[in-house]
Each structure stands twice: as C-alpha cells, then as structure tokens.
Design a protein around this motif. Sequence first.
Motif, short mmCIF file in Angstrom:
data_model
loop_
_atom_site.label_atom_id
_atom_site.label_comp_id
_atom_site.label_asym_id
_atom_site.label_seq_id
_atom_site.Cartn_x
_atom_site.Cartn_y
_atom_site.Cartn_z
N GLU A 105 0.81 -1.22 0.00
CA GLU A 105 0.00 0.00 0.00
C GLU A 105 0.84 1.27 0.00
O GLU A 105 0.36 2.34 -0.37
N SER A 106 2.09 1.17 0.41
CA SER A 106 2.96 2.34 0.43
C SER A 106 3.43 2.77 -0.96
O SER A 106 3.96 3.87 -1.14
N VAL A 107 3.24 1.90 -1.96
CA VAL A 107 3.68 2.21 -3.32
C VAL A 107 2.86 3.38 -3.87
O VAL A 107 1.65 3.46 -3.67
N ARG A 108 3.52 4.28 -4.59
CA ARG A 108 2.86 5.41 -5.23
C ARG A 108 2.96 5.27 -6.74
O ARG A 108 3.89 4.63 -7.26
N PHE A 109 2.00 5.87 -7.45
CA PHE A 109 1.90 5.70 -8.90
C PHE A 109 1.90 7.06 -9.60
O PHE A 109 1.51 8.08 -9.03
N HIS A 110 2.33 7.04 -10.87
CA HIS A 110 2.31 8.27 -11.67
C HIS A 110 0.87 8.80 -11.79
O HIS A 110 -0.02 8.06 -12.22
N PRO A 111 0.62 10.06 -11.43
CA PRO A 111 -0.73 10.63 -11.58
C PRO A 111 -0.96 11.13 -13.00
O PRO A 111 -0.83 12.32 -13.31
N LEU A 112 -1.30 10.21 -13.89
CA LEU A 112 -1.46 10.59 -15.29
C LEU A 112 -2.56 11.62 -15.49
O LEU A 112 -2.48 12.44 -16.39
N PHE A 113 -3.60 11.57 -14.65
CA PHE A 113 -4.66 12.56 -14.75
C PHE A 113 -4.08 13.97 -14.57
O PHE A 113 -4.50 14.92 -15.23
N LEU A 114 -3.11 14.11 -13.66
CA LEU A 114 -2.49 15.41 -13.39
C LEU A 114 -1.65 15.85 -14.57
O LEU A 114 -1.70 17.03 -14.97
N TYR A 115 -0.88 14.94 -15.14
CA TYR A 115 -0.07 15.29 -16.30
C TYR A 115 -0.94 15.80 -17.44
O TYR A 115 -0.64 16.80 -18.08
#
Length: 277
Positions: free
Chosen positions: A180-190
């Motif tokens: 759960e600590s893993v973070r992902f690229h926020p493509l919506f933000l890009y």
Amino acid sequence: MHPPVDPIIFEIGPFALRWYGLLMAAAIIIGSTLASREVARRGQDPENFWDMLFWIIIPGFIGARLYYVFIQSPRTAEGIGYYLSNPLKILQVWGGGIHIFGGFIFGGLALWLFTRLRQLPTLVYLDAIAVSLPLAQAIGRWGNFINQELYGPPTDLPWGLRIDPNRRIAPYNDLSAYPESVRFHPLFLYESLWNAIGFCLIFWLSERFKAQLKPGDLSLVYLLWYPLGRFFIEFLRTDSWFFPGTPFNMVHILSFAAVVTATVLLYRRHRPTAVKT
C-alpha cells in the motif's frame, strides 16, 4: 497524493450525486460558455451553438463510452466480457470509464451534420470549441483523481499518487509485490496540466494573431497540441490494451495521425508563397 473525498457526495435512495459527474458537468458548462462567447466574437449567433450543444454532447458521450468499453476496458477489472454480460453497465458513465477519442469521433460527426443542416460555417464553430475544449478537459480530469483512475506505473516522485488496493489493476493489486505504500504516476495530473497549458496557448494565439488566422487554424493547433501530449502520456498507461509485443496502442496511432495531419495542413495553409519577378 491521495483523493481526499468520497466519490459520492450524497445519496437519496437509488440516486447518487458523484464528484465525477459534478466535475464533468462543471467542465461542460464552463467550456460551453466560453465557446459560445467565441462564436459570438466571430460574428455568429451564439444561440446556434447552444442548439448544437445537445447534438454534440449525447453522441459524444456515447462514442466516448463505447470506445472505453470495447477498446480501453480489456486491461481493467471489468473488461469487455463483463460489459457484454451486463449490457446495462455500458450506460453507467457516471462511475467513470469514457475515452476522449471516441467523443471526438462521434461528437465531430454530430457537429458536422448540425452545421450542414443549419448551413453554418463548420470551421468557425470548430475553432470556438478548440479554444474552450482544453480548459474543459483540464477540469474534467480531476474526476479521475477522485475515482482513483488514470494512473501510471509505480514512481518515487514526490507527487506520486496513492491508489487503494481495491482500485488497482493487475499486477499492481498484488500487495506482496506492490504494498500500500507504493505510489503511482498521476497521469490525470499530467494530462490536466498539459490541457491547461494548451488552453492558455490557443487562447493567446486567438488574440495575438486574430488577423492572420484562417477559419480552422485553431482547430488544427488543438489537433496538434493535445494528441502530442497524449502520445507520450500513453506510454505510462496501465489500463490500456497494447499491441502484443509493443509499447504502442490505438491512441498512439490516432495521436500520431492527428499530429502529422494538423502539422501538414497548418504548413500548407501558411507557407510563404514565392514572389514572382
């Protein structure tokens, strides 16, 4: 980064008001208001635009949803089989799951048909929409943030997005490999930022080069700008179906074709003519 609110604002019996739908409605209203002003600025009756809007929105949403269901969904938890077994779920766009390219195709055909029937200048209306559409897209993308969708692979960047385990797709739903600590690229933000910059650029061009622009130029700039950013963002998508053995999908093909076509047409429209002696 993590969605701070529940996707549902409130519920009354079987009806629910969702942030996704509210943001989409806000994007449509803001974008349409700006587009109607652009139509008036170009000497056209804005009432025609509001009449046309109903012709565009419904086919646009249908196209956007069908594209998602039949082309985008194979990498999602639902997949095509889920929708074919539950056809009524295809209509439930309020929970997310639409794709802009399907909207372009169906909405564009509807706009062309409306302007032909009303004998209106199609390119003028397309340009007005090209000015406002990036702003509407920039707003609407935040619905993906609340729904915890449109994210990329894991990242250590400080703006990485936390995704709840039940919102992840394979293989990222394997918590032993991706806790759960893993973070992902926020493509919506890009994409939201790319669209916001595109709006500023196209609006500036419409003001700065008003005298030099030809009908259809701003539409071509949009068809160059948005697909260019989308082409590179697609490499980070985790929910798309890619051609086997390649990092490419259908959006890459459509984006590449749009960028090349728009670039060629803009050049041919504005290339310097040789001076005869």
